[in-house]
Design a protein around this motif. Structure first.
Motif, short mmCIF file in Angstrom:
data_model
loop_
_atom_site.label_atom_id
_atom_site.label_comp_id
_atom_site.label_asym_id
_atom_site.label_seq_id
_atom_site.Cartn_x
_atom_site.Cartn_y
_atom_site.Cartn_z
N ARG A 84 -28.18 -25.13 23.56
CA ARG A 84 -27.81 -25.60 21.89
C ARG A 84 -27.15 -26.91 21.90
O ARG A 84 -26.34 -27.28 22.34
N HIS B 96 -32.06 -23.29 2.04
CA HIS B 96 -31.33 -24.36 1.48
C HIS B 96 -32.16 -25.72 1.89
O HIS B 96 -32.31 -26.30 0.87
N THR C 47 -32.01 -22.60 15.67
CA THR C 47 -31.53 -21.24 15.95
C THR C 47 -32.22 -20.30 14.57
O THR C 47 -32.45 -20.82 13.66
N VAL C 48 -32.08 -19.00 15.07
CA VAL C 48 -32.48 -18.19 13.85
C VAL C 48 -31.78 -18.40 12.56
O VAL C 48 -32.16 -18.50 11.49
N GLY C 49 -30.21 -18.30 12.85
CA GLY C 49 -29.42 -18.76 11.56
C GLY C 49 -29.71 -19.86 10.96
O GLY C 49 -30.15 -20.06 9.69
N GLY C 50 -29.99 -20.86 11.81
CA GLY C 50 -30.33 -22.33 11.37
C GLY C 50 -31.75 -22.17 10.70
O GLY C 50 -32.03 -22.76 9.65
N LYS C 51 -32.75 -21.39 11.20
CA LYS C 51 -33.88 -21.13 10.34
C LYS C 51 -33.76 -20.66 8.95
O LYS C 51 -34.12 -21.04 8.02
N LEU C 52 -33.06 -19.51 8.81
CA LEU C 52 -32.54 -19.08 7.63
C LEU C 52 -31.99 -20.01 6.77
O LEU C 52 -32.55 -20.01 5.30
N TYR C 53 -31.13 -20.77 7.29
CA TYR C 53 -30.51 -21.92 6.53
C TYR C 53 -31.59 -22.74 5.95
O TYR C 53 -31.64 -23.64 4.84
N SER D 213 -29.02 -35.20 3.28
CA SER D 213 -28.46 -35.96 4.52
C SER D 213 -27.34 -35.30 5.00
O SER D 213 -26.48 -34.44 4.10
N ARG E 278 -18.82 -31.85 15.53
CA ARG E 278 -18.96 -30.44 15.33
C ARG E 278 -17.84 -29.84 16.08
O ARG E 278 -17.25 -28.71 15.43
N ILE F 287 -26.70 -32.75 7.18
CA ILE F 287 -26.81 -31.45 7.28
C ILE F 287 -26.58 -30.96 8.79
O ILE F 287 -27.08 -31.33 9.68
N ALA F 288 -25.52 -30.08 9.01
CA ALA F 288 -25.32 -29.77 10.23
C ALA F 288 -26.08 -28.45 10.61
O ALA F 288 -26.21 -27.53 10.14
N LEU F 289 -26.97 -28.71 11.86
CA LEU F 289 -27.74 -27.95 12.37
C LEU F 289 -27.29 -27.66 13.86
O LEU F 289 -27.00 -28.52 14.53
#
Lengths: 471, 269
Positions: A143, A118, A108-114, A130, A174, A132-134
């Motif tokens: 999604r 990071h 997702t776009v937010g995930g891309k930023l993350y 290890s 999640r 990482i929640a995406l």
């Protein structure tokens, strides 16, 4: 909805039946060479077949249909390899991803930023990352929450070659974590709400306190307006007064006054309106000015109290009757050897006390006097006495004689008589000071307003002493 | 004030060299520069630091109001310059730090000689009113904050002070999932807001020092259009496009990044 593992028989049926076993032709005979006897051969064959099936679960098949997603990318994120499990979850074909998309394209776009701020930097620095929640974007736009672990594969010289990533379906996990976060936010919100409520209560409390202080100022000012600001100076006579309000919040109903009449004479009164608060204060005000005016017309104390009775009776009959007790009188100086004549009238009020110069003390009874304001024509009683030098007369309200003592029973007229008998002889100020200390000793037991007024003739050689004593 | 301790300042490289100050962006800390550091340290006196709220800065120095504006971060830079009495600084800012450098140089121009903006963006959110393309919508930024929130279970508030107090015992850091870039999630959320909702376009025109804009060929956070915008607005700036993917060329293409910084910082003004 992303493809679920439920739809993939390979994943559900597990490794025993998950492979056809065909084509490898290299089954290894587990148990061969065990020296088992021919009689158990059929059992051996069955076991052997089962173990073969296990071992023929090829590495390739395990990769493709592992219970997690596998993804290999070049260092710039280009997808180089992806397993069937992940393709099924995402709803893509291999051709749509390999060589065409980057890993970040699946986010997702937010995930891309993350990922950019990071994930990628940490992976570059640590070589692995290890749990990482995406969220991955599926082909149909839905999604898939996942937990991602990535490792950088390096060559023999330590150079990074590619990135291997495992992807776990984290829908349940999640959902649970979101629930935890929600609960946490709720708890934080509850905490903030509580804090805000506390702050509001604090503000309200401050408002109440300010209002109370304002009220107390009003009560104090009003109370003072019902009493003389200071007692007049009387030649050849001493006076002292004290007023004890039972509460700073509620205006009391006790009153007294001392004022000049004609021919060097003085008028005085002291009394107690039933009740407290603004209504009682209004009555007190009426009483004070009625008595002052009545004294000017006719200074006979019995007549003044009769006038007061008439005024109260007329004004407060009906649903809101108001009564009072009072003692009123005149002081006429010029008697033999400095003596002052006291004329007194009582209406339902406790008797005055006389502290004589010889050290004795007595009540000056005004028996039978009735509450003022109840009857149209009440019986009022009068009394007369002489104050000689060294004599003092004490007027008081029943706040004093009905105070609760610390040991339990109420203070009484008899107790007060004994107290002033010990005190005598004493001047006006000395007497008031002593009784004021006595009142202080009652503490919380003093639950009613109390007024004191002492009038005395100074002992011969100190005739000019103690002028204008404060109340 | 002890800015050196507060901002976990590291000074390394040639003592007598020109000063190069490396400023990390949102998401990590001074560790971001580790791959370019050796090349820079050969020629320059290199100053590294962590912004308050990031890395191993002093958490007690956190001030939610101060760090809700890029001016607060510029304040950190100027505090360090002041305490170390740095002048003629070549400020290298990554991502949002490029804009922090613009603000700092605007406030105290006498301290700065040059500016290197690595993958800069003066505004991340599109602005249809002016036809500006930042690459993101406000909703995207909210999604990032969600991602941050989803992943702060890996961060341990209890461990961060232990690591900070025991730099000589790095094994303690192993307890953390990620020993780099460990950031208090609440502070990270503020930095994320400040970074991604900022609009510093108006500040670009005031840059008066020689400026190098280093962009990546493929960068979702600072796309080429943004690099071109920055280059066009800063008078006399130089634009170099690195053959690199992602938003962190100092990690993905460290040699090329270091080479460009050295060449620009080492050239006469």
């Amino acid at each position: 909805m992303c493809g679920t593992s439920d739809g993939d028989p390979d994943l559900d049926t597990g490794i025993v039946t998950g492979t056809t076993g065909a084509g490898t032709g290299t089954s290894v005979g587990i148990g061969t060479g065990s020296g088992s006897g021919t009689g158990e051969e059929s059992v051996d064959d069955a076991e052997r077949a089962q173990f073969s099936a296990l071992l023929e679960d090829s590495a390739e098949d395990l990769y493709e249909h592992a219970p997690c997603g596998y993804l290999s990318t070049l260092l710039d994120g280009q997808i180089a390899k992806v397993n069937a499990t992940l393709l099924a979850w995402l709803g893509y074909t291999r051709a749509q991803l390999v060589g065409r998309r980057r890993f970040a394209d699946l986010l997702t776009v937010g995930g891309k930023l993350y990922h950019e701020t990071h994930f990628a930097p940490l992976l570059a620095m640590q070589g692995r990352l290890s749990g990482i929640a995406l969220e991955l974007k599926c082909a149909d736009g839905s999604r898939l929450p996942v937990l991602v672990t990535s490792v950088v594969k390096t060559g023999t010289d330590g150079e990074p070659l590619l990135i291997r990533t495992t992807v776990f379906d984290a829908r349940d996990r999640r959902a649970y974590e979101k629930e935890l976060l929600r609960a946490r936010k709720q708890a934080e919100q509850a905490g903030e709400d509580a804090e805000q409520a506390r702050a509001e209560a604090e503000t309200a409390h401050q408002g109440v306190e300010a209002e109370r202080a304002r009220l107390q100022r009003v009560v104090s000012i009003l109370q003072k307006s019902l009493l003389p600001p200071e007692l007049p100076r009387m030649p050849g006579l001493d006076a002292a007064a004290y007023y004890h309000p039972a509460s700073v919040d509620v205006i009391g109903g006790d009153f007294y006054d001392l004022f000049p009449l004609d021919k060097g004479r003085w008028g005085f009164f002291l009394g107690d309106v039933c009740g407290k608060g603004p209504e009682a204060a209004a009555v007190t005000s009426l009483i004070r000015y009625t008595l002052r005016a009545a004294f000017l017309v006719d200074s006979d104390p019995v007549h003044t109290l009769a006038t007061l009775n008439a005024a109260l009776h007329e004004r407060f009959t009906g649903s809101d009757p108001r009564y009072c007790t009072a003692i009123a009188g005149t002081l006429t100086p010029g008697g033999e050897a400095g003596a002052v004549t006291v004329g007194l009238a009582g209406g339902g009020h406790p008797p005055a006390l006389l502290l004589r110069a010889d050290g004795t003390a007595d009540f000056l009874p005004t028996p039978g006097g009735m509450l003022l304001g109840v009857l149209a024509d009440p019986q009022l009683t009068s009394a007369t006495t002489l104050l000689r030098p060294g004599d003092t007369m004490l007027l008081y309200t029943d706040g004093l004689t009905e105070a609760r003592t610390r040991s339990g029973p109420r203070y009484s007229e008899e107790d007060l008589h004994a107290f002033v008998a010990d005190l005598a002889p004493a001047g006006a100020q000395t007497t008031v000071d002593a009784v004021q200390r006595l009142l202080g000793g009652f503490g919380e037991g003093l639950d009613d307003d109390t007024a004191l007024l002492a009038l005395g003739v100074p002992a011969a050689r100190t005739a000019a002493a103690n002028p204008g004593a404060a109340r | 004030m002890d800015a050196v301790g507060r901002n976990n300042v590291t000074v390394t490289g040639r003592r007598d060299g020109p000063v190069v100050m490396l400023a990390h962006g949102f998401g990590c800390d001074q560790n971001m520069w580790r791959l370019v550091l050796p090349a820079l340290a050969e020629r320059f006196r290199v100053v590294l630091f962590d912004y308050v709220g990031s890395g191993r800065s002093d958490p007690s120095a956190w001030d939610g109001e101060r760090y809700s504006s890029l001016e607060g971060y510029a304040g950190d830079v100027l505090d360090i310059c002041d305490e170390l009495d740095l002048t003629d600084v070549v400020f290298v800012g990554h991502s949002v730090s490029a804009m922090v450098g613009v603000l700092a140089a605007g406030r105290q121009p006498e301290r700065f000689a040059k500016l290197v903006m690595v993958a800069p963006s003066p505004r991340y959110v599109d602005d249809p009113a002016t036809g500006y393309t930042g690459g993101f919508t406000a909703d995207d930024i909210d999604e990032l904050l969600e991602s941050l929130e989803s992943n702060y279970l890996g961060w341990s508030a209890a461990m961060a002070p232990v690591i900070m107090a025991n730099p000589e015992r790095p094994e303690l850091g192993q307890e953390l999932t990620n020993s780099f870039c460990a950031t208090d999630p609440a502070m990270a959320a503020v930095f994320a807001h400040t970074t991604f909702l900022s609009d510093s376009r108006a500040d670009l025109g005031s840059v008066s020092v020689p400026t190098l804009v280093l962009e990546c060929a493929q960068d979702v956070i600072a796309p080429r259009e943004v690099g071109a915008y920055v280059h066009a607005v800063i008078p006399g700036s130089r634009l170099v496009t690195l053959d690199a993917t992602g938003h962190c060329p100092q990690l993905s293409a460290p040699e090329a990044t270091a080479r460009e910084i050295v060449a620009f910082a080492g050239s006469p003004r």
